[in-house]
Design an enzyme around this catalytic site. Structure first.
Site, PDB file in Angstrom:
ATOM      1  N   GLU A 241      -7.569  10.487   4.462  1.00 32.32           N
ATOM      2  CA  GLU A 241      -6.206   9.284   4.161  1.00 32.32           C
ATOM      3  C   GLU A 241      -4.929  10.876   3.991  1.00 32.32           C
ATOM      4  OE1 GLU A 241      -6.345   6.300   2.087  1.00 32.32           O
ATOM      5  OE2 GLU A 241      -6.760   4.935   3.910  1.00 32.32           O
TER       6      GLU A 241
ATOM      7  N   CYS B 288      -4.309  -2.879   0.945  1.00 31.05           N
ATOM      8  CA  CYS B 288      -2.940  -2.362   0.321  1.00 31.05           C
ATOM      9  C   CYS B 288      -1.889  -2.300   1.094  1.00 31.05           C
ATOM     10  CB  CYS B 288      -3.543  -0.453   0.036  1.00 31.05           C
ATOM     11  SG  CYS B 288      -4.145   0.465   1.713  1.00 31.05           S
TER      12      CYS B 288
END
Lengths: 633, 633
Positions: free
Chosen positions: B310, B406
């Site tokens: 990421e 998240c």
């Protein structure tokens, strides 16, 4: 209709003789050192040692992948093609020693695979999906056929037949069900059949082809066996279509899964369809070939877009920067194409054959013969490759060797055997499929093709025979002695005796575009000269290459480049680059592009990466309207 | 200069009130169900249960990732922003119950983390790189501050302070060395400092910032500890730059590594630099901000190009189809941008803030408030996404929930708190940074901004104060009562009392291009209206979208679309599509492109994927010269 085998053909061609000699004089000796683990800083190989262990001649530990034996077989196959043309005694002796070693590693029952013999004898044939036993057996058979054709020695052929007979005794209807996770044995058994005339090899090949994807998937059954363990853990998630076993082969509509497996399987299918004249299988081969070349092939002839699983993905998915386009897969496409031509002598099969050979295949080997590409991208920005993990499979420079070393020996065998696909003969017809300087003598017919630049001379002695000259794609063929071309072939009747015919063959330079559905190539164009795809490299052009624009009406000049010791020119044209003058600290802006005229230099794609690490790009953005200096839009 | 906190601001805006209400009425209740594991076919969450286990109120098994607690804290923070504006008693009670549960899960010494309390008490603080203890602590602190500001209740604030005091007693100079593997606590401690005025929280934040990347890397030391085990095995190969700990923060030149970590760290750095007026740290923040937005940001405001890790990759590496552009990372960029503005009130920080909010952030949540994007690609071809494993991180439809959850709660908290970044005040100046309908009363100053279409009315009651109106990028602001803009701000002096000012603010439609070094965007253009980036979708246009061409001089008409219940129009223009008529069975060809005129419909990127799975594309290939019907090139 049969090809004149490589073992009968003497190459004498400025481009291809050099490749052949490079393989014979550099690649094969270098690989021999590698296979013996004697090359520094190269991926470790213990291929020869593994055979010694299996033969009881070494107490070392087995080292290497489960399919390691195939490296030696491919090396031996390539060496055999060299021996056929030039019986170098030293090489001949070395082959005999290697063959003695292989024979010594063969088990009393004929079984031959160093991994399973040394590491897991109890696991023989229990994991056809991953074990590569049938795959390695196939490469043994191909090497044996090549060595026999080159030397007429039968020792390796006998080894291969013993193993083939064992396999035949185990697998088949009313015997144990099975087919290889990695096809290869199908086409190999047919080669074995063609030299031995033993029908059982043909029928075993047919069994493996026909059983595939029928009924319960045998790889599923294997997974369910007690004690089954994955050799390649990532394969746990691969589905049947990865192994081309999701459907009976006659029902498969699209090429799927691992690219090399697919190409080898389809090549065997095409052979078997031809020999058995099976309409449904012929239809399936044509359908799968069509899907491969008209929907899932890179312009360089590479196939298999995705790194993960080295696989085909879906129609029109052809990204340039993350391309996989494995060297072995494109070699497989050459094998498939030539076999399709035997099924149906359409010249277009050779358009692809040449497209693959001149580009993706040739790019696989460095000009020094000691460095290789496994992956063949169409666009490389070195700093991006090193920073984006999604591109970790891409190498910006050719490598010395690979942990999975399928590609270098495969390149060696295709570059020494490609001449075995350029002439086809039957009673009264001679086809010249690729215009490569060479000669052969077969059945009282002597044929010699030479060329000096664009001027070709064909000498035919013997006959009578009808001669068919294939018109290569993107070339102009002019020859008064030939009639008008029909279906892409120029032809003449050679009445017999010795005669010379001449013609000129000029490569044309053109811009190619991709089908509008290829998302990665929208608005882009690339340069093709004859069958050769060109690219731009940072060494010749201002970087970033992404700023270059190629006018739709670009005119090219040909030049000789000292570093490029081929009869291939480099190309130059006047294009543009988009100025970055007003982009300081900006990433996106509405300002017009400012185009600056710039000379753009193109080199053959096959030769990129031979002058150090730098940017490379095949597809440039097309500039539609010719612009004036500093034109803004 | 301080922002007027969200807790004081009443939103009344056609676009943003709807987002706020959607979060309050749908997203947060839905998330509550999810956190309680009561939603079918959604990724399982046991967040609440884990707190009960830690509090000794349940004997269930811990389930979920090591950072699971942060989901509840982010939910609570978002709920608090809602409570501030509308003290719904039912929601208020629910918060109190949740806070009681959190307090019950806190250990006697102040430690609070359900994973380490329940699963690995002996491993407390032993794996700062992966353990997320300090990260979760940070989200607890942010929730506590928000809940206190909304309700003036101190219970959660006391819980957060007890934990902060424990952390302060453990880490610091002359104490144990440490800093978080995932930054967040830095900015949270500063928020805690700003409401409690306890200097030690500020200095602890400073310690974590200043210690980072200095001397021996503490994550390296952790790896070398006996009994060290990776929580995330893939992290074994991640280097220090992935955690922004490769250099002292003041020496970092480029943004690297995990995008969310980087944005949160830099946000904390900007706060600390402002509060300590540290020139070297201010310089570092500006340098890293510059690199982020002018070299590594998608036009939609997304950051972090690569799925693997990421992470940020390298300047100009911005692929559209494989983009990661995580929703949380863009939220982090909003936090970073607003904090940079406090350091240096340049209007350009808010150009980015709005670019991110209106595009990547808004796209993260579906119009139903129950589906979310974690990854925000700029180009999607569904059949390619499903067939190419390199794109397996891309989802063509918003998802119900995620194993790593998240993003949804982070979207909830930013959409309920973004109004806390639009007004800034000091003694005699009022900045209006984003033109969002809203009102507030603070320190005797009442401000109300409303708009009807493009006509804005600003009511100011109190003062005297100088009013600064930011001119948004790509918009025209006309207001006679305001002087000429200076540095992107229109200003006037409000002499005091109650007065109304009006102006008009019109979004402009323009075509954007990318820097010539962005390899993926060469020859491409995209449409921007005001701050809103537009895209094309298959539902409105002929597929393949790759065949569309957008003329450089395209003229757009605005239309209302029924399905798009916003004050955002859809856009239409006459463009072209490349005909595939002559491409049957061809993949590459030299034939000229044939352009057919075609109406192209654009929708706001933020709303793609709300009408079922289909193709989507932000960047279209630009057609330079306007063409006639069936023009060939």
């Amino acid at each position: 209709m049969k090809f004149v085998p490589a073992s009968c053909i003497k190459l004498d061609d400025p481009l291809w003789s050099k490749q052949f000699d490079l393989v014979r004089n550099v690649v094969l000796p270098h690989m021999w050192e590698i296979l013996n683990g004697r090359v520094e800083n190269a991926e470790k190989s213990r291929c020869i040692e593994n055979f010694k262990i299996a033969a009881g001649l070494s107490n070392a530990q087995y080292y290497g992948p489960v399919f390691g034996d195939s490296d030696l077989y491919k090396w031996l196959e390539a060496v055999s093609y060299c021996l056929a043309l030039d019986n170098d005694p030293r090489l001949n002796d070395l082959c005999d020693q290697v063959i003695d070693l292989i024979e010594a590693a063969q088990q009393p029952d004929g079984y031959l695979n160093t991994y399973f013999t040394v590491v897991a004898p109890e696991k023989r044939w229990t994991n056809l999906m991953e074990g590569h036993e049938l795959y390695c057996a196939g490469h043994l058979m191909e090497a044996a056929v090549a060595h026999y054709q080159a030397t007429r020695k039968v020792k390796l052929l006998d080894v291969a037949c013993r193993f083939a007979d064992l396999i035949h005794s185990i697998f088949g209807t009313d015997k144990r069900r099975g087919y290889p996770g990695h096809p290869e044995i199908e086409l190999a058994l047919i080669r074995l059949y063609e030299v031995t005339c033993k029908e059982r090899y043909l029928s075993l090949a047919g069994y493996f082809i026909n059983e595939r994807g029928v009924g319960k998937n045998i790889f599923e059954e294997e997974r369910q066996q007690d004690g089954h363990a994955y050799i390649f853990p990532e394969m746990e998630h691969f589905k049947a279509d990865y192994f081309q076993s999701h459907l009976p082969v006659r029902e498969q509509l699209r090429v799927t899964g691992h690219a090399v497996r697919a190409m080898y399987l389809f090549s065997g299918m095409a052979d078997f369809a031809r020999l058995t004249n099976d309409p449904a299988l012929i239809e399936a081969c044509k359908r799968l070939y069509e899907n491969t070349v008209s929907r899932q092939m890179y312009v360089t002839g590479g196939v298999g877009s995705a790194c993960s699983g080295e696989r085909f993905t879906v129609d029109f998915d052809l990204p340039s920067d993350s391309a996989y386009a494995e060297s072995c897969a494109s070699i497989g496409l050459m094998l498939f194409s030539s076999r399709m031509w035997l099924l149906d002598p359409r010249k277009s099969y050779y358009d692809v054959w040449e497209q693959v050979l001149h580009n993706n295949v040739l790019s696989g080997m460095g000009r020094d013969g000691k460095h290789f590409f496994y992956v063949n991208p169409l666009e490389v920005v070195p700093q991006t490759v090193s920073s984006n993990p999604m591109l970790s499979h891409v190498k910006t420079q050719r490598q010395k060797w690979f942990g999975v070393a399928c590609c270098p020996p495969n390149l060696a065998r295709i570059l020494t055997s490609m001449c075995g696909y350029i002439y086809a003969l039957d009673n009264d017809r001679l086809y010249i499929l690729s215009h490569i300087g060479s000669s052969f003598e077969q059945g009282g017919l002597y044929v010699k093709l030479c060329h000096d630049g664009d001027t070709y001379t064909l000498m035919v002695d013997g006959g009578p025979t009808d001669v068919f000259l294939r018109l290569p794609e993107n070339s102009e063929l002019i020859g008064d002695q030939f009639g008008n071309p029909s279906n892409g072939y120029f032809s003449l009747h050679h009445a017999g005796g010795k005669r010379q015919y001449s013609y000129s063959l000029k490569p044309v330079i053109r811009l190619l575009r991709a089908h509008p559905s290829v998302s990665a190539l929208t608005g882009k164009t690339c340069v093709q000269r004859g069958q050769t795809i060109y690219c731009v490299e940072g060494s010749d052009n201002e970087v970033p290459l992404s700023a270059l624009r190629l006018p739709v009406d670009a005119v090219f000049t040909e030049e000789k480049a000292d570093w490029l010791q081929e009869d291939l020119p480099i190309l130059k044209t006047t294009g543009y680059s988009v100025s970055d003058l007003n982009w300081e600290k900006k990433l996106y802006d509405s300002q017009p592009c400012v185009y600056e005229p710039r000379e753009i230099t193109f080199i053959p794609y096959s030769h990129w990466g031979n002058r150090g690490e730098n940017e490379m790009r095949v597809w440039l953005t097309e500039k539609q309207a010719k612009s004036n200096i500093q034109e803004s839009e």
